[in-house]
Motif scaffolding. Structure first.
Motif, mmCIF file in Angstrom:
data_model
loop_
_atom_site.group_PDB
_atom_site.id
_atom_site.type_symbol
_atom_site.label_atom_id
_atom_site.label_comp_id
_atom_site.label_asym_id
_atom_site.label_seq_id
_atom_site.Cartn_x
_atom_site.Cartn_y
_atom_site.Cartn_z
ATOM 1 N N LEU A 89 27.567 55.084 74.253
ATOM 2 C CA LEU A 89 27.490 54.071 73.192
ATOM 3 C C LEU A 89 26.322 54.408 72.280
ATOM 4 C CD1 LEU A 89 28.186 51.181 71.989
ATOM 5 C CD2 LEU A 89 26.425 50.316 73.532
ATOM 6 N N VAL A 90 26.552 54.289 70.974
ATOM 7 C CA VAL A 90 25.472 54.288 69.994
ATOM 8 C C VAL A 90 25.593 52.982 69.234
ATOM 9 C CG1 VAL A 90 24.451 55.367 67.952
ATOM 10 C CG2 VAL A 90 25.459 56.796 69.752
ATOM 11 N N SER A 91 24.562 52.188 69.311
ATOM 12 C CA SER A 91 24.518 50.915 68.597
ATOM 13 C C SER A 91 23.403 50.961 67.575
ATOM 14 C CB SER A 91 24.251 49.764 69.577
ATOM 15 O OG SER A 91 23.929 48.573 68.870
ATOM 16 N N GLY A 92 23.701 50.559 66.361
ATOM 17 C CA GLY A 92 22.681 50.459 65.320
ATOM 18 C C GLY A 92 22.277 49.024 65.070
ATOM 19 N N HIS A 101 23.996 41.539 70.771
ATOM 20 C CA HIS A 101 24.506 40.953 72.021
ATOM 21 C C HIS A 101 25.897 41.483 72.399
ATOM 22 C CE1 HIS A 101 21.285 38.234 73.184
ATOM 23 N NE2 HIS A 101 21.133 37.935 71.908
ATOM 24 N N PRO A 102 26.864 41.522 71.467
ATOM 25 C CA PRO A 102 28.164 42.101 71.843
ATOM 26 C C PRO A 102 28.080 43.589 72.217
ATOM 27 C CG PRO A 102 28.350 40.861 69.789
ATOM 28 C CD PRO A 102 26.892 40.927 70.129
ATOM 29 N N ASP A 103 27.153 44.322 71.602
ATOM 30 C CA ASP A 103 27.011 45.743 71.941
ATOM 31 C C ASP A 103 26.495 45.918 73.367
ATOM 32 O OD1 ASP A 103 27.876 46.357 69.402
ATOM 33 O OD2 ASP A 103 25.924 47.033 68.666
ATOM 34 N N VAL A 104 25.472 45.153 73.766
ATOM 35 C CA VAL A 104 24.944 45.306 75.135
ATOM 36 C C VAL A 104 25.936 44.793 76.172
ATOM 37 C CG1 VAL A 104 22.521 45.263 74.423
ATOM 38 C CG2 VAL A 104 23.610 43.153 75.175
ATOM 39 N N ASP A 105 26.852 43.907 75.752
ATOM 40 C CA ASP A 105 27.857 43.377 76.665
ATOM 41 C C ASP A 105 29.190 44.120 76.582
ATOM 42 O OD1 ASP A 105 26.077 41.428 77.553
ATOM 43 O OD2 ASP A 105 26.697 39.992 76.011
ATOM 44 N N SER A 106 29.256 45.192 75.817
ATOM 45 C CA SER A 106 30.512 45.900 75.579
ATOM 46 C C SER A 106 30.931 46.720 76.797
ATOM 47 C CB SER A 106 30.366 46.836 74.371
ATOM 48 O OG SER A 106 29.500 47.911 74.708
ATOM 49 N N ALA A 121 12.297 45.869 66.851
ATOM 50 C CA ALA A 121 13.242 44.771 66.703
ATOM 51 C C ALA A 121 13.528 44.092 68.049
ATOM 52 C CB ALA A 121 14.508 45.266 66.013
ATOM 53 N N ALA A 122 14.784 44.086 68.473
ATOM 54 C CA ALA A 122 15.183 43.377 69.683
ATOM 55 C C ALA A 122 15.202 44.274 70.913
ATOM 56 C CB ALA A 122 16.562 42.758 69.468
ATOM 57 N N ALA A 123 14.367 45.288 70.918
ATOM 58 C CA ALA A 123 14.363 46.261 72.014
ATOM 59 C C ALA A 123 14.101 45.614 73.354
ATOM 60 C CB ALA A 123 13.329 47.358 71.750
ATOM 61 N N VAL A 124 13.144 44.733 73.418
ATOM 62 C CA VAL A 124 12.757 44.167 74.715
ATOM 63 C C VAL A 124 13.505 42.881 75.001
ATOM 64 C CG1 VAL A 124 10.833 43.236 76.054
ATOM 65 C CG2 VAL A 124 10.512 45.287 74.667
ATOM 66 N N ASP A 125 13.529 41.948 74.058
ATOM 67 C CA ASP A 125 14.096 40.636 74.360
ATOM 68 C C ASP A 125 15.612 40.627 74.472
ATOM 69 O OD1 ASP A 125 14.100 40.931 71.478
ATOM 70 O OD2 ASP A 125 14.578 38.802 71.341
ATOM 71 N N VAL A 126 16.296 41.658 74.021
ATOM 72 C CA VAL A 126 17.755 41.702 74.187
ATOM 73 C C VAL A 126 18.163 42.922 75.015
ATOM 74 C CG1 VAL A 126 20.001 41.796 73.033
ATOM 75 C CG2 VAL A 126 18.154 40.421 72.043
ATOM 76 N N ALA A 127 17.912 44.128 74.500
ATOM 77 C CA ALA A 127 18.415 45.336 75.159
ATOM 78 C C ALA A 127 17.771 45.565 76.519
ATOM 79 C CB ALA A 127 18.203 46.548 74.257
ATOM 80 N N ALA A 128 16.452 45.510 76.602
ATOM 81 C CA ALA A 128 15.777 45.764 77.887
ATOM 82 C C ALA A 128 16.090 44.662 78.888
ATOM 83 C CB ALA A 128 14.275 45.901 77.683
ATOM 84 N N GLU A 129 16.171 43.430 78.431
ATOM 85 C CA GLU A 129 16.519 42.339 79.351
ATOM 86 C C GLU A 129 17.938 42.505 79.887
ATOM 87 O OE1 GLU A 129 15.783 38.434 77.780
ATOM 88 O OE2 GLU A 129 13.609 38.776 77.675
ATOM 89 N N ALA A 130 18.867 42.946 79.031
ATOM 90 C CA ALA A 130 20.251 43.162 79.478
ATOM 91 C C ALA A 130 20.300 44.279 80.513
ATOM 92 C CB ALA A 130 21.150 43.485 78.290
ATOM 93 N N ALA A 131 19.542 45.350 80.281
ATOM 94 C CA ALA A 131 19.499 46.445 81.252
ATOM 95 C C ALA A 131 18.913 45.965 82.569
ATOM 96 C CB ALA A 131 18.678 47.613 80.700
ATOM 97 N N ALA A 132 17.837 45.211 82.519
ATOM 98 C CA ALA A 132 17.196 44.702 83.734
ATOM 99 C C ALA A 132 18.150 43.796 84.508
ATOM 100 C CB ALA A 132 15.911 43.963 83.383
ATOM 101 N N ALA A 133 18.904 42.987 83.797
ATOM 102 C CA ALA A 133 19.858 42.089 84.457
ATOM 103 C C ALA A 133 20.938 42.870 85.206
ATOM 104 C CB ALA A 133 20.499 41.159 83.430
ATOM 105 N N ARG A 134 21.236 44.078 84.758
ATOM 106 C CA ARG A 134 22.235 44.932 85.416
ATOM 107 C C ARG A 134 21.612 45.895 86.409
ATOM 108 N NH1 ARG A 134 25.401 46.512 79.911
ATOM 109 N NH2 ARG A 134 25.808 44.369 79.344
ATOM 110 N N GLY A 135 20.287 45.882 86.506
ATOM 111 C CA GLY A 135 19.603 46.804 87.400
ATOM 112 C C GLY A 135 19.544 48.221 86.857
ATOM 113 N N LEU A 136 19.653 48.365 85.531
ATOM 114 C CA LEU A 136 19.625 49.689 84.907
ATOM 115 C C LEU A 136 18.222 50.003 84.403
ATOM 116 C CD1 LEU A 136 22.850 49.616 82.689
ATOM 117 C CD2 LEU A 136 22.542 50.680 84.926
ATOM 118 N N PRO A 137 17.841 51.265 84.493
ATOM 119 C CA PRO A 137 16.552 51.642 83.904
ATOM 120 C C PRO A 137 16.635 51.638 82.380
ATOM 121 C CG PRO A 137 17.666 53.568 84.783
ATOM 122 C CD PRO A 137 18.507 52.375 85.159
ATOM 123 N N VAL A 138 15.491 51.432 81.775
ATOM 124 C CA VAL A 138 15.350 51.518 80.327
ATOM 125 C C VAL A 138 14.429 52.691 80.022
ATOM 126 C CG1 VAL A 138 14.464 50.378 78.250
ATOM 127 C CG2 VAL A 138 15.661 49.041 79.999
#
Length: 172
Positions: A89-92, A101-106, A121-138
């Motif tokens: 995935l490449v999200s801009g 939000h739809p990109d991290v949930d895609s 921008a939303a690196a930590v409060d959206v993307a990093a939090e979504a990764a952490a919720a899935r147990g994925l490294p950032v």
């Protein structure tokens, strides 16, 4: 840029000097405008490319950026060729939380082993939090300034400027 700023400058670095962000004619026009003020002032045309701060080779990667869709394929190719990752995935949308939000949930993001994220921008409060919720490294990425083919060596010019400051000192 303004003539005064140019007269105070030792180097001009133009970024995002690639289609469709800028045409060769536009870059040449900026070069000419700089030369009208100071013909000796070096001007380096560059592009920005993501540089992961940790290895991402052999991993399925979801990349989150603020880059416009028109260059996503180039960024994907760069990450795959230079860093050995499989880009799923490449999200801009990093600067637009509603679109992010739809990109991290895609489904594509769900295939990722790691989220690669620019620090903005939303690196930590959206993307990093979504990764952490899935147990994925950032893995964070910065934007490497890469001179276009045929340009002067940017690193060499910056080192020369730094050396000059060390020898001459900085004016008060």
């Amino acid at each position: 840029l303004g003539a005064y700023r140019l007269l105070l400058s030792d180097l001009v670095v133009l970024t995002m000097c690639e289609e469709p962000l800028a045409t060769t004619a536009q870059v040449d026009a900026v070069r000419a405008a700089v030369a009208d003020v100071d013909p000796e002032l070096p001007v380096i045309a560059t592009v920005l490319r993501p540089r992961p701060v940790e290895p991402i080779a052999d991993r399925r990667v979801a990349f989150f950026s603020t880059a416009p869709p028109a260059i996503h394929e180039r960024l994907r190719d760069h990450l795959e060729e230079e860093h050995g990752a499989e880009i799923v995935l490449v999200s801009g949308s990093l600067a637009n939380r509603d679109a992010l939000h739809p990109d991290v949930d895609s489904p594509a993001a769900a295939e990722a082993d790691v989220f690669l994220v620019e620090i903005k921008a939303a690196a930590v409060d959206v993307a990093a939090e979504a990764a952490a919720a899935r147990g994925l490294p950032v893995v964070f990425a910065d934007n490497e300034v890469c001179p276009l083919a045929g340009e002067q060596d940017l690193d060499e010019l910056v080192r020369a400027l730094a050396d000059a400051v060390l020898v001459e000192g900085v004016p008060a």
